[in-house]
Write a protein that holds these residues in place. Structure first.
Motif, PDB file in Angstrom:
ATOM      1  N   PRO A  61       0.418  -1.142   0.851  1.00 29.77           N
ATOM      2  CA  PRO A  61      -0.110   0.120  -0.246  1.00 29.77           C
ATOM      3  C   PRO A  61       0.869   1.073  -0.059  1.00 29.77           C
ATOM      4  CG  PRO A  61      -0.076  -1.162   2.459  1.00 29.77           C
ATOM      5  CD  PRO A  61       0.670  -2.021   0.878  1.00 29.77           C
ATOM      6  N   ALA A  62       0.574   2.612  -0.895  1.00 32.09           N
ATOM      7  CA  ALA A  62       1.527   3.786  -0.800  1.00 32.09           C
ATOM      8  C   ALA A  62       0.524   4.570   0.814  1.00 32.09           C
ATOM      9  CB  ALA A  62       0.856   3.853  -2.246  1.00 32.09           C
ATOM     10  N   TRP A  63       0.651   4.538   1.516  1.00 35.93           N
ATOM     11  CA  TRP A  63      -0.186   5.104   2.507  1.00 35.93           C
ATOM     12  C   TRP A  63       0.806   6.158   2.691  1.00 35.93           C
ATOM     13  CZ3 TRP A  63       1.394   7.484   7.074  1.00 35.93           C
ATOM     14  CH2 TRP A  63       0.604   7.856   7.926  1.00 35.93           C
ATOM     15  N   PRO A  64       0.104   7.669   2.800  1.00 38.21           N
ATOM     16  CA  PRO A  64      -1.244   7.583   2.923  1.00 38.21           C
ATOM     17  C   PRO A  64      -2.111   8.372   1.736  1.00 38.21           C
ATOM     18  CG  PRO A  64      -0.481   9.847   3.586  1.00 38.21           C
ATOM     19  CD  PRO A  64       0.939   8.583   3.435  1.00 38.21           C
ATOM     20  N   ASP A  65      -1.446   7.386   1.119  1.00 41.39           N
ATOM     21  CA  ASP A  65      -2.031   7.520  -0.852  1.00 41.39           C
ATOM     22  C   ASP A  65      -3.935   7.856  -0.712  1.00 41.39           C
ATOM     23  OD1 ASP A  65      -3.415   8.150  -2.820  1.00 41.39           O
ATOM     24  OD2 ASP A  65      -1.638   6.448  -3.982  1.00 41.39           O
ATOM     25  N   PRO A  66      -4.296   8.853  -0.793  1.00 48.08           N
ATOM     26  CA  PRO A  66      -6.397   8.437  -0.393  1.00 48.08           C
ATOM     27  C   PRO A  66      -6.797   7.951  -1.691  1.00 48.08           C
ATOM     28  CG  PRO A  66      -5.633  10.600  -0.893  1.00 48.08           C
ATOM     29  CD  PRO A  66      -4.260  10.206  -0.816  1.00 48.08           C
ATOM     30  N   THR A  67      -6.059   7.531  -2.934  1.00 47.19           N
ATOM     31  CA  THR A  67      -6.008   6.758  -4.382  1.00 47.19           C
ATOM     32  C   THR A  67      -6.169   5.319  -3.745  1.00 47.19           C
ATOM     33  OG1 THR A  67      -4.571   7.085  -5.472  1.00 47.19           O
ATOM     34  CG2 THR A  67      -6.074   8.672  -5.848  1.00 47.19           C
ATOM     35  N   GLY A  68      -5.556   5.048  -2.942  1.00 47.72           N
ATOM     36  CA  GLY A  68      -5.122   3.106  -2.642  1.00 47.72           C
ATOM     37  C   GLY A  68      -5.350   3.012  -0.818  1.00 47.72           C
ATOM     38  N   PRO A  69      -6.047   2.122  -1.319  1.00 44.41           N
ATOM     39  CA  PRO A  69      -6.301   1.299   0.696  1.00 44.41           C
ATOM     40  C   PRO A  69      -4.658   1.019   1.030  1.00 44.41           C
ATOM     41  CG  PRO A  69      -6.580  -0.462  -0.912  1.00 44.41           C
ATOM     42  CD  PRO A  69      -6.377   1.008  -2.014  1.00 44.41           C
ATOM     43  N   GLN A  70      -5.104   0.853   2.246  1.00 47.33           N
ATOM     44  CA  GLN A  70      -4.199  -0.138   2.923  1.00 47.33           C
ATOM     45  C   GLN A  70      -3.650  -1.842   3.397  1.00 47.33           C
ATOM     46  OE1 GLN A  70      -3.798   1.805   7.722  1.00 47.33           O
ATOM     47  NE2 GLN A  70      -5.025   3.277   6.755  1.00 47.33           N
ATOM     48  N   GLN A  71      -5.090  -1.401   2.676  1.00 44.74           N
ATOM     49  CA  GLN A  71      -5.019  -3.600   2.729  1.00 44.74           C
ATOM     50  C   GLN A  71      -6.013  -3.894   4.100  1.00 44.74           C
ATOM     51  OE1 GLN A  71      -1.505  -4.605   0.692  1.00 44.74           O
ATOM     52  NE2 GLN A  71      -2.306  -3.522  -0.477  1.00 44.74           N
ATOM     53  N   VAL A  72      -4.353  -3.535   5.229  1.00 39.45           N
ATOM     54  CA  VAL A  72      -4.372  -3.615   6.296  1.00 39.45           C
ATOM     55  C   VAL A  72      -3.827  -3.130   7.380  1.00 39.45           C
ATOM     56  CG1 VAL A  72      -2.733  -5.806   6.602  1.00 39.45           C
ATOM     57  CG2 VAL A  72      -5.202  -5.544   8.178  1.00 39.45           C
ATOM     58  N   HIS A  73      -3.887  -3.551   8.535  1.00 37.37           N
ATOM     59  CA  HIS A  73      -3.037  -2.000   9.271  1.00 37.37           C
ATOM     60  C   HIS A  73      -2.825  -3.097  10.646  1.00 37.37           C
ATOM     61  CE1 HIS A  73      -5.776   0.761  10.742  1.00 37.37           C
ATOM     62  NE2 HIS A  73      -4.803   0.602  11.819  1.00 37.37           N
ATOM     63  N   LEU A  74      -1.759  -2.599  11.964  1.00 38.96           N
ATOM     64  CA  LEU A  74      -1.905  -3.723  13.193  1.00 38.96           C
ATOM     65  C   LEU A  74      -1.616  -2.558  13.869  1.00 38.96           C
ATOM     66  CD1 LEU A  74       0.619  -6.745  12.174  1.00 38.96           C
ATOM     67  CD2 LEU A  74      -1.889  -6.248  12.492  1.00 38.96           C
ATOM     68  N   ASP A  75      -2.187  -2.989  15.316  1.00 36.13           N
ATOM     69  CA  ASP A  75      -1.875  -1.277  16.408  1.00 36.13           C
ATOM     70  C   ASP A  75      -1.611  -2.131  17.221  1.00 36.13           C
ATOM     71  OD1 ASP A  75      -2.866   0.234  14.961  1.00 36.13           O
ATOM     72  OD2 ASP A  75      -5.470   0.193  15.679  1.00 36.13           O
ATOM     73  N   ALA A 108       5.906   1.938   8.325  1.00 38.85           N
ATOM     74  CA  ALA A 108       5.385   0.617   7.249  1.00 38.85           C
ATOM     75  C   ALA A 108       6.887  -0.348   7.687  1.00 38.85           C
ATOM     76  CB  ALA A 108       5.883   1.526   5.832  1.00 38.85           C
ATOM     77  N   ASP A 109       5.811  -1.633   7.386  1.00 40.85           N
ATOM     78  CA  ASP A 109       6.831  -2.827   7.893  1.00 40.85           C
ATOM     79  C   ASP A 109       7.888  -3.331   7.002  1.00 40.85           C
ATOM     80  OD1 ASP A 109       5.466  -5.059   5.897  1.00 40.85           O
ATOM     81  OD2 ASP A 109       4.655  -5.337   7.491  1.00 40.85           O
ATOM     82  N   PRO A 110       8.791  -3.890   6.249  1.00 35.03           N
ATOM     83  CA  PRO A 110       9.796  -4.711   5.116  1.00 35.03           C
ATOM     84  C   PRO A 110       8.818  -4.628   3.956  1.00 35.03           C
ATOM     85  CG  PRO A 110      10.782  -5.230   7.153  1.00 35.03           C
ATOM     86  CD  PRO A 110       9.506  -4.181   7.360  1.00 35.03           C
ATOM     87  N   ALA A 111       8.015  -5.241   3.606  1.00 34.90           N
ATOM     88  CA  ALA A 111       6.916  -5.099   3.047  1.00 34.90           C
ATOM     89  C   ALA A 111       6.265  -3.756   2.446  1.00 34.90           C
ATOM     90  CB  ALA A 111       6.157  -6.796   3.012  1.00 34.90           C
ATOM     91  N   GLY A 112       6.082  -3.074   3.319  1.00 36.47           N
ATOM     92  CA  GLY A 112       4.989  -1.619   2.998  1.00 36.47           C
ATOM     93  C   GLY A 112       3.496  -2.129   3.348  1.00 36.47           C
ATOM     94  N   HIS A 113       3.398  -2.906   4.482  1.00 37.36           N
ATOM     95  CA  HIS A 113       2.227  -2.968   5.384  1.00 37.36           C
ATOM     96  C   HIS A 113       2.346  -1.536   6.684  1.00 37.36           C
ATOM     97  CE1 HIS A 113       2.739  -6.847   4.172  1.00 37.36           C
ATOM     98  NE2 HIS A 113       1.142  -6.690   3.599  1.00 37.36           N
ATOM     99  N   PRO A 114       1.235  -1.028   6.704  1.00 31.81           N
ATOM    100  CA  PRO A 114       1.282  -0.195   7.636  1.00 31.81           C
ATOM    101  C   PRO A 114       1.484  -0.890   8.955  1.00 31.81           C
ATOM    102  CG  PRO A 114      -0.619   0.510   6.245  1.00 31.81           C
ATOM    103  CD  PRO A 114       0.229  -0.885   5.574  1.00 31.81           C
ATOM    104  N   PHE A 115       1.522   0.217   9.768  1.00 34.29           N
ATOM    105  CA  PHE A 115       1.443  -0.961  11.510  1.00 34.29           C
ATOM    106  C   PHE A 115       2.131   0.513  12.182  1.00 34.29           C
ATOM    107  CE2 PHE A 115       5.656  -1.024  11.378  1.00 34.29           C
ATOM    108  CZ  PHE A 115       6.434  -0.830  12.198  1.00 34.29           C
ATOM    109  N   CYS A 116       1.280   0.613  12.795  1.00 30.04           N
ATOM    110  CA  CYS A 116       0.646   1.996  14.292  1.00 30.04           C
ATOM    111  C   CYS A 116       1.498   1.584  15.652  1.00 30.04           C
ATOM    112  CB  CYS A 116      -0.513   3.157  14.484  1.00 30.04           C
ATOM    113  SG  CYS A 116      -0.923   3.196  13.020  1.00 30.04           S
ATOM    114  N   LEU A 117       2.371   2.509  16.422  1.00 34.59           N
ATOM    115  CA  LEU A 117       2.310   2.415  17.376  1.00 34.59           C
ATOM    116  C   LEU A 117       1.559   3.343  18.442  1.00 34.59           C
ATOM    117  CD1 LEU A 117       6.065   1.178  17.641  1.00 34.59           C
ATOM    118  CD2 LEU A 117       4.457   0.079  17.506  1.00 34.59           C
TER     119      LEU A 117
END
Length: 121
Positions: A61-75, A108-117
């Motif tokens: 995902p290209a977060w925070p690009d509003p044209t593409g979804p996050q797919q999933v993220h972990l908190d 973003a993790d090494p594969a590009g997935h967003p996650f939050c701390l």
């Protein structure tokens, strides 16, 4: 009425399941429960598993690009946000310039997935 199902696993597509499992294992302390060349399962110790599945055509995902979804993220809760940030960046996470809040941080993790701390407490 009893529930129909219970959540037992979250699966992330990625180009390298072993690399991503190592990243999240180091981040959380969760242990590898199962692995094969195209799949790795981490056991969280509380009945939930985080799994990584090989996806040769994975498009992060290209977060925070509003044209593409996050797919999933972990908190993920942490005790000290600054200390945790230094550690996840050392593990290979990337911190985007855009940060939408002050009490949590997005990476973003090494594969590009967003996650939050965020700081628990």
């Amino acid at each position: 009425m009893p529930p129909i199902a219970r959540l037992t696993a979250v699966v992330l597509d990625c180009p390298d399941p072993h690399e991503l499992a190592t990243f999240y294992g180091e981040l959380t302390g969760w242990q590898v429960e199962y692995e094969e060349p195209e799949w790795v399962t981490l056991n969280t110790g509380n009945g939930l598993r985080l799994c990584f599945q090989y996806s040769p055509d994975h498009v992060p995902p290209a977060w925070p690009d509003p044209t593409g979804p996050q797919q999933v993220h972990l908190d993920l809760g942490v005790e000290d946000l600054d200390e945790a940030e230094a550690r996840v960046l050392a593990l290979g996470a990337v911190k985007p310039d855009h940060q939408p809040g002050e009490t949590w941080r997005v990476y973003a993790d090494p594969a590009g997935h967003p996650f939050c701390l965020y700081e628990e407490g």
